[in-house]
Motif scaffolding. Structure first.
Motif, PDB file in Angstrom:
ATOM      1  N   GLN A   1      -7.794   4.321  -4.496  1.00 54.77           N
ATOM      2  CA  GLN A   1      -6.346   4.445  -4.592  1.00 54.77           C
ATOM      3  C   GLN A   1      -5.729   3.895  -3.312  1.00 54.77           C
ATOM      4  N   LEU A   2      -4.619   3.185  -3.456  1.00 57.60           N
ATOM      5  CA  LEU A   2      -3.931   2.641  -2.286  1.00 57.60           C
ATOM      6  C   LEU A   2      -2.434   2.849  -2.423  1.00 57.60           C
ATOM      7  N   ALA A   3      -1.753   2.684  -1.310  1.00 57.47           N
ATOM      8  CA  ALA A   3      -0.292   2.722  -1.285  1.00 57.47           C
ATOM      9  C   ALA A   3       0.190   1.608  -0.374  1.00 57.47           C
ATOM     10  N   ILE A   4       1.369   1.085  -0.659  1.00 54.14           N
ATOM     11  CA  ILE A   4       1.981   0.071   0.194  1.00 54.14           C
ATOM     12  C   ILE A   4       3.318   0.629   0.681  1.00 54.14           C
ATOM     13  N   TYR A   5       3.521   0.533   1.998  1.00 61.12           N
ATOM     14  CA  TYR A   5       4.709   1.105   2.624  1.00 61.12           C
ATOM     15  C   TYR A   5       5.603   0.008   3.185  1.00 61.12           C
ATOM     16  N   ASP A   6       6.892   0.202   2.993  1.00 65.12           N
ATOM     17  CA  ASP A   6       7.926  -0.580   3.664  1.00 65.12           C
ATOM     18  C   ASP A   6       8.473   0.324   4.761  1.00 65.12           C
ATOM     19  N   GLY A   7       7.963   0.151   5.974  1.00 63.30           N
ATOM     20  CA  GLY A   7       8.276   1.105   7.034  1.00 63.30           C
ATOM     21  C   GLY A   7       7.601   2.425   6.721  1.00 63.30           C
ATOM     22  N   THR A   8       8.399   3.486   6.579  1.00 62.98           N
ATOM     23  CA  THR A   8       7.847   4.798   6.231  1.00 62.98           C
ATOM     24  C   THR A   8       8.041   5.134   4.756  1.00 62.98           C
ATOM     25  N   THR A   9       8.602   4.202   3.995  1.00 60.00           N
ATOM     26  CA  THR A   9       8.875   4.444   2.576  1.00 60.00           C
ATOM     27  C   THR A   9       7.765   3.860   1.716  1.00 60.00           C
ATOM     28  N   ARG A  10       7.172   4.697   0.893  1.00 62.16           N
ATOM     29  CA  ARG A  10       6.139   4.197  -0.013  1.00 62.16           C
ATOM     30  C   ARG A  10       6.803   3.472  -1.172  1.00 62.16           C
ATOM     31  N   VAL A  11       6.420   2.225  -1.364  1.00 65.58           N
ATOM     32  CA  VAL A  11       7.027   1.420  -2.428  1.00 65.58           C
ATOM     33  C   VAL A  11       6.036   1.126  -3.553  1.00 65.58           C
ATOM     34  N   VAL A  12       4.752   1.343  -3.301  1.00 66.11           N
ATOM     35  CA  VAL A  12       3.727   1.116  -4.326  1.00 66.11           C
ATOM     36  C   VAL A  12       2.656   2.191  -4.188  1.00 66.11           C
ATOM     37  N   ALA A  13       2.221   2.734  -5.315  1.00 62.13           N
ATOM     38  CA  ALA A  13       1.027   3.581  -5.375  1.00 62.13           C
ATOM     39  C   ALA A  13       0.209   3.072  -6.551  1.00 62.13           C
ATOM     40  N   SER A  14      -1.030   2.685  -6.293  1.00 60.62           N
ATOM     41  CA  SER A  14      -1.800   2.017  -7.344  1.00 60.62           C
ATOM     42  C   SER A  14      -3.287   2.261  -7.174  1.00 60.62           C
ATOM     43  N   ALA A  15      -3.985   2.289  -8.312  1.00 59.38           N
ATOM     44  CA  ALA A  15      -5.441   2.189  -8.288  1.00 59.38           C
ATOM     45  C   ALA A  15      -5.810   0.728  -8.080  1.00 59.38           C
ATOM     46  N   TYR A  16      -7.043   0.498  -7.653  1.00 56.30           N
ATOM     47  CA  TYR A  16      -7.492  -0.881  -7.473  1.00 56.30           C
ATOM     48  C   TYR A  16      -8.970  -0.985  -7.825  1.00 56.30           C
ATOM     49  N   ALA A  17      -9.404  -2.210  -8.039  1.00 58.26           N
ATOM     50  CA  ALA A  17     -10.810  -2.493  -8.327  1.00 58.26           C
ATOM     51  C   ALA A  17     -11.270  -3.620  -7.423  1.00 58.26           C
ATOM     52  N   PHE A  18     -12.582  -3.691  -7.199  1.00 59.08           N
ATOM     53  CA  PHE A  18     -13.151  -4.801  -6.442  1.00 59.08           C
ATOM     54  C   PHE A  18     -13.526  -5.934  -7.390  1.00 59.08           C
ATOM     55  N   THR A  19     -13.303  -7.150  -6.928  1.00 63.27           N
ATOM     56  CA  THR A  19     -13.731  -8.343  -7.645  1.00 63.27           C
ATOM     57  C   THR A  19     -14.741  -9.077  -6.771  1.00 63.27           C
ATOM     58  N   ASP A  20     -15.161 -10.252  -7.209  1.00 68.60           N
ATOM     59  CA  ASP A  20     -16.096 -11.025  -6.390  1.00 68.60           C
ATOM     60  C   ASP A  20     -15.405 -11.680  -5.205  1.00 68.60           C
ATOM     61  N   LYS A  21     -14.068 -11.651  -5.188  1.00 75.75           N
ATOM     62  CA  LYS A  21     -13.323 -12.314  -4.113  1.00 75.75           C
ATOM     63  C   LYS A  21     -12.500 -11.355  -3.265  1.00 75.75           C
ATOM     64  N   GLY A  22     -12.279 -10.133  -3.743  1.00 76.50           N
ATOM     65  CA  GLY A  22     -11.448  -9.204  -2.983  1.00 76.50           C
ATOM     66  C   GLY A  22     -11.135  -7.966  -3.786  1.00 76.50           C
ATOM     67  N   ILE A  23      -9.852  -7.576  -3.777  1.00 70.56           N
ATOM     68  CA  ILE A  23      -9.430  -6.411  -4.551  1.00 70.56           C
ATOM     69  C   ILE A  23      -8.307  -6.825  -5.495  1.00 70.56           C
ATOM     70  N   ARG A  24      -8.193  -6.079  -6.590  1.00 76.75           N
ATOM     71  CA  ARG A  24      -7.158  -6.353  -7.586  1.00 76.75           C
ATOM     72  C   ARG A  24      -6.454  -5.051  -7.923  1.00 76.75           C
ATOM     73  N   LEU A  25      -5.126  -5.036  -7.838  1.00 76.25           N
ATOM     74  CA  LEU A  25      -4.350  -3.859  -8.201  1.00 76.25           C
ATOM     75  C   LEU A  25      -4.403  -3.649  -9.710  1.00 76.25           C
ATOM     76  N   TYR A  26      -4.217  -2.404 -10.126  1.00 75.70           N
ATOM     77  CA  TYR A  26      -4.256  -2.092 -11.558  1.00 75.70           C
ATOM     78  C   TYR A  26      -3.246  -2.933 -12.329  1.00 75.70           C
ATOM     79  N   GLN A  27      -2.032  -3.033 -11.826  1.00 79.76           N
ATOM     80  CA  GLN A  27      -0.997  -3.857 -12.432  1.00 79.76           C
ATOM     81  C   GLN A  27      -0.299  -4.660 -11.337  1.00 79.76           C
ATOM     82  N   PRO A  28       0.206  -5.850 -11.636  1.00 80.45           N
ATOM     83  CA  PRO A  28       0.943  -6.620 -10.627  1.00 80.45           C
ATOM     84  C   PRO A  28       2.209  -5.880 -10.192  1.00 80.45           C
TER      85      PRO A  28
END
Length: 586
Positions: A207-234
């Motif tokens: 599980q990850l989150a993306i913050y704009d400053g101190t405000t959480r703007v994204v909360a998402s599950a993710y998976a690993f691929t052969d090249k990196g990570i992929r969020l559950y939805q764009p």
């Protein structure tokens, strides 16, 4: 009146008759029937699946809230079989099972024949009657030549089968390698020219989150691929679509179109788990650990007898020999990424340091003002042994006010520097002029559930060493059962030790009179003390059997026929309601 009602009913029925007439006259919108169209769609889907030479990468998300994160599978299809690889068991190769293309309120890809990989999250088990709420049947939403969109029939999660351009084993190897080195807690990103912070909120559940400053703007599950990570939805941030992030293993940076990394921080808690608490014997010891991106960490230890060195991603920990055979010592290794800090313990001791006198502090029954009350109290205890060589037996000897001490036999686990205590032991015999009771121990995981009269459970007693050398241990630890002659962890922890009174032996529910005492939060403590020097190369037997520096370790012999003799009203300690609790303690 009846005529009026009949007229109303005719008026209500008229629209239905008119509607039926309109539908009868309407031409079919489709050139073929629903069943023909469904059959054609399912055939197209299967043809697409089978034509992929290397199969498909499948980002699988169990549970409707994606609470377990994304898991990587690869699936190669023949007309009858699905050949599956699973990220969490890469060394197990492929598992083959049947699958179906069927109509079930829509076009469905069904893995209804059991597959040990694909059914991992869907199979019910004890405590999870719906498994982990994963899917094994998927509604096909759309078909593309390189991507097939589906959603789980149970979870409704949207998932994608993406066509592989190389061998499935190679893809899975890259996924597992990348997931093993991606140990970051925080990544500073620049998205479309604006700073954001990506935080891994739960690495185990992805599980990850993306913050704009101190405000959480994204909360998402993710998976690993052969090249990196992929969020559950764009997601779209600052006008940039963020979905697939490529990870550069050389620079430890994530990137995508419009996304770049400015700084990344290794998760110090993950590194602490990799290191684990380091427990060594009194001789000199060297421990080597491989830690990804070790150069991004500051690792130190203040103890003069612990030495650290780095070479690439290899951390070497050297512990000097301990010249005091009966004295334990502890230290802490500090791990810092510049923002956060974690610690791991270094423990150095041998069995002689664990033997001897302790203070046992707990909440139990004691006589207070003429009444028996549950209060916190401290009493003396001792870990000692009888016999020698292979006949040596270890005991925990605990003070009691009844003329004889409680005596628990222990099994020493050298590899863990710990002791196992068995349930269902006779730890004391109590005799009065009118009755004899035998006191046996049990391990409870809460107020009402425990091992009762059974003797097949083992409680692990592990020791902690403070920086000043003080030793402590909880008598309540992980609970084990014996399976095929080996202890197997139950996943449970002992919360309290219950002492039951029995009227006979062997112990059973039939001769259980009731509880004698309950020990809550029982903790042993032993203050550090000096001892005569001992050569690190000396064997443990030399210490225990009175070799150099070992004379002080000889313990009093256990007198097995010693029993407590006192006249008391046993019914005071064995209330009738405890017979009901016996049923709950099975």
């Amino acid at each position: 009146m009846k005529a009026k009602k009949l007229f109303i009913y005719l008026l209500l029925a008229l629209p239905a008759l008119v509607l039926q007439s309109c539908l009868t006259d309407q031409d079919d919108v489709f050139d073929s029937s629903y069943s023909d169209r469904m059959e054609k769609f399912l055939q197209q889907a299967q043809d697409t699946l089978v034509k992929a030479q290397h199969g498909w990468a499948f980002d699988y998300y169990p549970e409707s809230n994606q609470s377990y994160g994304g898991v990587a599978y690869t699936i190669r299809f023949t007309r009858d079989n699905a050949i599956v690889r699973y990220e969490n068991k890469p060394d197990d190769g492929e598992v083959k099972s049947l699958y179906k293309m069927k109509e079930d309120s829509g076009p469905v890809l069904s893995f209804d024949t059991y597959n040990t990989f694909l059914h991992t999250y869907a199979t019910p088990k004890q405590g999870e009657f719906r498994g982990k709420e994963g899917d094994f049947e998927f509604v096909i939403d759309s078909i593309g030549s390189d991507c097939i969109k589906v959603h789980g029939k149970r979870s409704l999660n949207h998932m994608y089968l993406r066509k592989l351009s190389a061998d499935a084993a190679e893809y899975m190897e890259k996924v597992t390698e990348l997931s093993s080195i991606f140990i970051f807690s925080e990544v500073k990103l620049n998205i479309g020219g604006k700073p954001y912070t990506l935080v891994i909120t739960d690495a185990d559940s992805r599980q990850l989150a993306i913050y704009d400053g101190t405000t959480r703007v994204v909360a998402s599950a993710y998976a690993f691929t052969d090249k990196g990570i992929r969020l559950y939805q764009p997601v779209t941030l600052n006008g940039v679509r963020v979905h697939d992030l490529t990870f550069d293993t050389a620079t430890a940076k994530l990137s995508a179109n419009g996304v770049e990394t400015t700084e990344s921080y290794v998760d110090v808690n993950t590194v602490a788990k990799v290191l684990g608490n380091i427990s060594v014997s009194n001789g000199e010891k060297t421990v080597t650990k491989v830690i990804p991106y070790l150069d991004k960490l500051n690792i130190s230890c203040d103890a003069s007898w612990v030495h650290l060195s780095k070479e690439g991603n290899k951390l070497t920990i050297t512990v000097d020999a301990n010249a005091m055979a009966t004295q334990a010592r502890g230290a802490k290794i500090k791990i810092s990424n510049g923002a956060d800090e974690a610690q791991v313990q270094v423990l150095q001791f041998d069995l002689p340091a664990l033997l001897g006198n302790y203070q046992l502090t707990m909440t139990s029954l004691v006589r207070d003002g003429g009444q028996m009350k549950f209060v916190q109290n401290t009493r003396t205890a001792k870990i000692r042994y009888v016999g020698s060589g292979n006949n040596r037996k270890y005991f925990l000897d605990v003070e009691s006010p009844y003329g004889a001490n409680y005596l628990f036999q222990l099994t020493y686990v050298a590899s863990a520097h710990a002791f196992l205590m068995q349930s269902g032991q006779k730890v004391m015999t109590l005799r009065s002029s009118s009755a004899t009771y035998y006191i046996g121990n049990a391990f409870n995981i809460d107020a009402s559930r425990g091992t009762g009269a059974g003797n097949g459970a083992y409680n692990l007693i592990t020791f902690n060493i403070a920086d000043n050398g003080d030793i402590s241990a909880s008598l309540c630890g992980p609970l084990f059962l014996i399976s095929n002659g080996q202890p197997q962890y139950t996943g449970l922890t002992t919360e309290r030790i219950v002492l039951w009174a029995y009227t006979g032996e062997p112990f059973s529910q039939d001769n259980m009179a009731g509880y004698w005492d309950r020990w809550l939060n029982p903790v042993l403590t032993k203050k550090a003390s000096g001892s005569s020097p001992a050569k690190p190369a000396e064997s443990l037997d030399e210490h225990l059997d009175g070799g150099n520096g070992g004379a002080a370790l000889v313990m009093p012999q256990y007198m097995p026929n010693r029993v407590a003799r006192l006249d008391v009203d046993w019914n005071t300690f064995l209330p009738a309601w405890n017979k009901k609790q016996v049923e709950l303690n099975k």
